[in-house]
Structures are given as C-alpha cells and as structure tokens.
Enzyme design. Structure first.
Site, PDB file in Angstrom:
ATOM      1  N   LYS A  59     -13.043 -13.123  -6.962  1.00  0.00           N
ATOM      2  CA  LYS A  59     -13.465 -11.870  -6.818  1.00  0.00           C
ATOM      3  C   LYS A  59     -14.531 -11.827  -5.763  1.00  0.00           C
ATOM      4  O   LYS A  59     -15.551 -12.785  -5.961  1.00  0.00           O
ATOM      5  CB  LYS A  59     -13.769 -10.897  -8.058  1.00  0.00           C
ATOM      6  CG  LYS A  59     -13.719  -9.466  -7.826  1.00  0.00           C
ATOM      7  CD  LYS A  59     -12.463  -9.107  -8.217  1.00  0.00           C
ATOM      8  CE  LYS A  59     -12.318  -7.511  -8.059  1.00  0.00           C
ATOM      9  NZ  LYS A  59     -11.115  -7.184  -8.514  1.00  0.00           N
TER      10      LYS A  59
ATOM     11  N   ASP B 185     -10.835  -3.219  -3.550  1.00  0.00           N
ATOM     12  CA  ASP B 185     -11.448  -2.845  -5.082  1.00  0.00           C
ATOM     13  C   ASP B 185     -12.124  -1.541  -4.769  1.00  0.00           C
ATOM     14  O   ASP B 185     -12.076  -0.887  -3.829  1.00  0.00           O
ATOM     15  CB  ASP B 185     -11.976  -4.113  -5.586  1.00  0.00           C
ATOM     16  CG  ASP B 185     -12.106  -3.940  -7.212  1.00  0.00           C
ATOM     17  OD1 ASP B 185     -11.140  -4.199  -7.838  1.00  0.00           O
ATOM     18  OD2 ASP B 185     -13.335  -3.348  -7.727  1.00  0.00           O
TER      19      ASP B 185
ATOM     20  N   GLY C 260     -11.124   8.819 -13.010  1.00  0.00           N
ATOM     21  CA  GLY C 260     -11.184   8.507 -11.757  1.00  0.00           C
ATOM     22  C   GLY C 260     -10.588   9.536 -10.687  1.00  0.00           C
ATOM     23  O   GLY C 260      -9.679  10.254 -11.362  1.00  0.00           O
ATOM     24  N   PHE C 261     -10.481   9.322  -9.513  1.00  0.00           N
ATOM     25  CA  PHE C 261      -9.917  10.041  -8.370  1.00  0.00           C
ATOM     26  C   PHE C 261      -9.576   9.486  -7.162  1.00  0.00           C
ATOM     27  O   PHE C 261      -9.187   9.765  -6.147  1.00  0.00           O
ATOM     28  CB  PHE C 261     -10.443  11.438  -8.171  1.00  0.00           C
ATOM     29  CG  PHE C 261     -11.822  11.498  -7.363  1.00  0.00           C
ATOM     30  CD1 PHE C 261     -12.922  10.737  -8.062  1.00  0.00           C
ATOM     31  CD2 PHE C 261     -11.928  11.709  -6.104  1.00  0.00           C
ATOM     32  CE1 PHE C 261     -14.005  10.545  -7.177  1.00  0.00           C
ATOM     33  CE2 PHE C 261     -13.069  11.580  -5.233  1.00  0.00           C
ATOM     34  CZ  PHE C 261     -14.169  11.217  -5.903  1.00  0.00           C
ATOM     35  N   GLY C 262      -9.796   7.842  -7.323  1.00  0.00           N
ATOM     36  CA  GLY C 262      -9.343   6.737  -6.312  1.00  0.00           C
ATOM     37  C   GLY C 262      -8.091   6.651  -6.172  1.00  0.00           C
ATOM     38  O   GLY C 262      -7.012   7.205  -6.681  1.00  0.00           O
TER      39      GLY C 262
ATOM     40  N   ALA D  91      -6.188   6.064  -9.604  1.00  0.00           N
ATOM     41  CA  ALA D  91      -5.757   7.558 -10.312  1.00  0.00           C
ATOM     42  C   ALA D  91      -4.794   8.250  -9.604  1.00  0.00           C
ATOM     43  O   ALA D  91      -3.814   8.979 -10.180  1.00  0.00           O
ATOM     44  CB  ALA D  91      -7.038   8.239 -10.364  1.00  0.00           C
ATOM     45  N   TRP D  92      -4.772   8.153  -8.194  1.00  0.00           N
ATOM     46  CA  TRP D  92      -3.698   8.818  -7.516  1.00  0.00           C
ATOM     47  C   TRP D  92      -2.433   8.321  -7.696  1.00  0.00           C
ATOM     48  O   TRP D  92      -1.806   9.006  -7.786  1.00  0.00           O
ATOM     49  CB  TRP D  92      -4.517   8.481  -5.991  1.00  0.00           C
ATOM     50  CG  TRP D  92      -3.363   9.007  -4.924  1.00  0.00           C
ATOM     51  CD1 TRP D  92      -2.882  10.507  -4.512  1.00  0.00           C
ATOM     52  CD2 TRP D  92      -2.421   8.146  -4.068  1.00  0.00           C
ATOM     53  NE1 TRP D  92      -1.810  10.382  -3.627  1.00  0.00           N
ATOM     54  CE2 TRP D  92      -1.802   8.943  -3.071  1.00  0.00           C
ATOM     55  CE3 TRP D  92      -2.442   6.930  -4.085  1.00  0.00           C
ATOM     56  CZ2 TRP D  92      -0.810   8.578  -2.456  1.00  0.00           C
ATOM     57  CZ3 TRP D  92      -1.586   6.322  -3.146  1.00  0.00           C
ATOM     58  CH2 TRP D  92      -0.893   7.125  -2.382  1.00  0.00           C
TER      59      TRP D  92
HETATM   60  O1  2IT Z   1      -8.321  -5.783  -9.576  1.00  0.00           O
HETATM   61  C1  2IT Z   1      -7.481  -6.065  -8.953  1.00  0.00           C
HETATM   62  O2  2IT Z   1      -6.543  -6.480  -9.212  1.00  0.00           O
HETATM   63  C2  2IT Z   1      -7.637  -5.735  -7.555  1.00  0.00           C
HETATM   64  N1  2IT Z   1      -8.520  -5.197  -6.915  1.00  0.00           N
HETATM   65  C3  2IT Z   1      -6.516  -6.065  -6.399  1.00  0.00           C
HETATM   66  C4  2IT Z   1      -6.769  -7.429  -5.897  1.00  0.00           C
HETATM   67  C5  2IT Z   1      -5.722  -7.860  -4.937  1.00  0.00           C
HETATM   68  O3  2IT Z   1      -5.797  -8.803  -4.403  1.00  0.00           O
HETATM   69  O4  2IT Z   1      -4.759  -7.094  -4.512  1.00  0.00           O
END
Ligand code: 2IT
Length: 445
Positions: free
Chosen positions: A124, A164, A235-237, A240-241
């Site tokens: 991450k 993300d 959320g509304f990202g 959520a969409w």
């Molecule tokens: O939390 C997650 O699984 C993501 N943000 C997607 C990670 C990805 O490599 O598609």
C-alpha cells in the site's frame, strides 16, 4: 503463538501506530487456533515474519502550486509481503495518511489479495497530500513528483499500485504517464488505468459491485432475498457509487450516501440519475454531499451526522476506516439491521464488529467484501500481460465467480457450530493459509 505477547512486542516496536495495531490484533485473534494447531507455522515463525513489512520506502515529494508556492509532502510505499505474487495495492492521497494507516492497509491487503485466488502480494502507498480544492494542473504536478521517486521501486512483476481514497483514474493516468516516460516501456504497472491504454473495463465499478455480490451471497446463505431491502451507504466516491448501482439493479433501495459534511437521506431511493449525480458531486472536488438535497426534492441533508442512524436492513461502509463506532452499530442493531458489509477497509471499529456478532447480525469484513476491486485489478494485470482486452461480460462473470468463491472460503473456515458464520475469522484464516504455505515453501528469507 501467544496473542498478548505478540501484541506487546508489536506495540513496543510500532509505538502509537493504532490503526496498524488494530488490524494486526484482529488477524492474530482469528488465526491463533489454526496457527497453534500447525506447529510448522510456529517453527518457521511465520507470524513475526508476516507482521514485519518486507520494506518501507519513505520519501520527500516537493511540488509547485499554481501560485508558484513550493510544497513538501511525504510519500510512502509499504511493500508488505510478496510470497504469492508481486506487491499489489492502492495509493491513498489524504491529509490523514501516515505510516500506521498505510501499514494497516498493506497488512490487510496481503490477506485480501490472497482471498481473491489471484497471484498478488500485499502493499500500500500514499501521501498526506490533500487533493481537496486543487486544480487539475496541481494534481498532475503532484502525481508526477510522487512517481518520479517511487518509480525505481515499481515494476509489472515487482510492485503494481492502483487507486484508493483520493486517487482515481485521473491520478493513475498522470502517475502511469510519468512512469512510462521514465522507464520508456508500456508495461501495465498501474491498475485502474484509462480504458484507452490498458485499463480493464469494469474496474471503476468493481469494488462496489463486489461488495454487493458478496453481501448477496451472505444473505443467500441465510435464505434472505436482497430484493426490496433498504440500504444505508456511506461515502459518495467510487465504491459507494458502484455499490449503489449494483444494489439498485438487484432490487434493493439505497436511501443514504454521505460525505465529510453529513449525510443525505432519500426515502424515494437513490437510483438512476441520482446515482449519476454522485459522479458530478465527486468531480467538483469540494468533498461535500449537501448539494444533493438542493437538487432532488424529497431528500434531506443531515449536517455533521453519519448515516447509521437511519432505519435500514443493510448497511455498507464505503468511506473510511473506523467510520462505524460501537454506538453506531448499537443503533443499527436496535433498528433491526440484518446485514452489514465493509466496502471501506476496516470500516468498523472492533466494538462495532463485536456488537454485530453478539447480535448475530450478518457481518462481512472488508478483506472479503471489498476484494472485488483488487481482484479486478488482478484481471487487468492478466489482460496487460496477455496484451488483450476482455469484454464487460467476461470481466463481470470472473468478478462474480471470485466473490462467490471468497464467500465459500469464508464459510469453510468461519462457520460455527450454532450456524452463525464468523466471516471475520473465515476471511482471516482463508487468506492466511495460502500465504503461510507459500512462505513455508520458500524458506526463511
Ligand atoms: O483497498 C483496495 O483493495 C484498493 N484500494 C484496491 C487495490 C488495487 O490494487 O486495486
């Protein structure tokens, strides 16, 4: 293993990293029994090796805003574990980002990615950069500065980032563009790319669709029909969409969305053009949902509150970690909620999870419920390697199958004698087993 002893050691070595310690504790508690029943894990000290990231890259990101002011942010990438595949996981741009949050997300990603059954390790990244109110040019310059440094640690078989919170197709495009320029190669090192340059069809919808597919599997296991159920979404990202789209398509009624400013309650249901409007809200870059209530009569905006006070059958966290407290959970239970799933990573606090499980409410943890996003990223990687592009039907079918299989794996390890399915335990054990076996086979490295 002794959970208490490991936690003491972790706290000593990672002081103050509360999100990371929370995520680690949940996994340790879940796997304790199987771990201790298999002495080979302890003999190879798998758990301590899993808890320590392979490496963490921390770097300065300097960039110039539209008024020629120079800013400095911190960039981080946690390459957590690559036992089963290249490091894989999103990049988050949000002012709250710190090492603890990225370690919790990277650690969770190991198990989530393992659950997808695709060959992806866990990682991450992110930065404390705040995209709110920034112009497109500023976003581009920041993305370029971020990747100019991180580029040397990435590669299609080494580490493959994605989006993300705060990182969508636009940001991925800018980062991938800079990566491609520096490397002089067009290998799909990011997922969530635009469709015209290797992005998978359905990647934007995938996390939200997957959450609803998984929720539907959990309901079906208890002979409950999703049709006609009311749903609270936070959320509304993008997540959520996608969840609102799929829940509506399956005949449920979504009655809330939310932002940092409060939540929208729309009794008539958030469907059709109202779902499209979520994208418009997002593209304004203001991070507010209040304008929804001005646009759609019959809906109301509740300032400063979270949507968990609404009376609903299903609740889906699709915003942020720890966005649902024990108190929120109690309110939902008192209002008769039957199923809760995490579209956001670690959307519920440990107190909230305990409240649901004690009340025998069906609870789907993020590692399983939101794995559809990274699973579709895995499908994007496959398409890039094969140099071809699958249709929406092909991708959706694969996504559905993956979510059904994750559900099966959770039931295998999480079903209790009283018939209640502990999906937290199921997901953690199922995710862990594969990674642990791979680590055992590869020796102490
Ligand atoms: O939390 C997650 O699984 C993501 N943000 C997607 C990670 C990805 O490599 O598609």
């Amino acid at each position: 293993m002794n959970v208490e002893k490991i936690m003491q050691d972790l706290e000593r070595r990672n002081p103050g990293e509360k999100e990371f310690l929370q995520a680690a504790h949940e996994v340790l508690e879940s796997i304790e029994e199987v771990y201790n029943a298999n002495p080979k894990f302890g003999e190879a000290n798998i758990i301590e090796r899993l808890l320590e990231p392979d490496r963490t890259i921390i770097f300065r990101v300097a960039w110039v805003d539209d008024n020629h002011k120079v800013h400095v942010n911190r960039g981080i990438r946690v390459q957590y574990n690559n036992a089963i595949g290249p490091y894989k996981g999103g990049i988050r741009f949000h002012p709250s980002v710190n090492l603890s949050i990225l370690k919790f997300l990277g650690f969770e990603q190991i198990f989530k990615n393992s659950l997808t059954s695709l060959p992806m390790g866990g990682g991450k990244g992110g930065s404390d950069f705040d995209p709110k109110g920034r112009s497109d040019q500023e976003i581009m310059r920041f993305c370029q500065a971020y990747i100019a440094e991180l580029e040397k640690y990435l590669g299609p078989d080494t580490d493959v980032p994605a989006g993300d919170i705060g990182v969508g197709a636009r940001e991925v495009g800018y980062m991938y563009g800079m990566y491609k320029k520096l490397r002089n190669e067009h290998t799909g090192v990011f997922t969530g790319k635009g469709r015209s340059f290797g992005g998978s069809i359905m990647r934007p919808e995938a996390t939200g669709f997957g959450v609803v597919y998984f929720t539907n599997e959990m309901l079906k296991a208890k002979n409950i029909d999703i049709k006609g159920k009311t749903v609270a979404i936070s959320g509304f990202g993008q997540v959520a969409w996608g969840a609102a789209l799929k829940a509506t398509e399956l005949g449920a009624k979504v009655v809330t969305i939310s932002g940092p400013d409060g939540y929208i309650y729309d009794e008539a249901g958030i469907s059709g053009e109202k779902i499209d409007y979520m994208l418009e809200l997002r593209s304004s870059n203001n991070d507010v949902v209040a304008p929804y209530a001005e646009k759609f009569a019959g809906s109301k905006f509740v300032a400063g509150k979270r949507p968990w006070e609404a009376k609903v059958d299903i609740a889906l966290t699709c915003a942020f970690q720890n966005e649902m407290s024990g108190e929120d959970a109690k309110q939902l239970v008192d209002n008769g909620v039957i199923c809760v799933s995490e579209g956001s990573n670690m959307g519920c606090t440990p107190e909230a999870i305990k409240t649901f499980q004690d009340a025998k409410v069906i609870f789907g943890p993020g590692k399983a419920a939101n794995a559809g996003g990274v699973a579709t990223s895995g499908l994007e990687m496959s398409q890039n390697t094969l140099k071809l592009s699958w249709s929406a039907e092909e991708v959706d079918e694969k996504l559905k199958t993956i979510m059904v299989n994750i559900h099966k794996a959770c039931v295998q390890y999480g079903e209790r004698e009283d018939g209640y399915i502990d999906y937290v335990k199921g997901a953690n054990i199922a995710g862990f087993m594969k990674v642990a076996e791979a680590m055992l086979a590869q020796g102490v490295i």
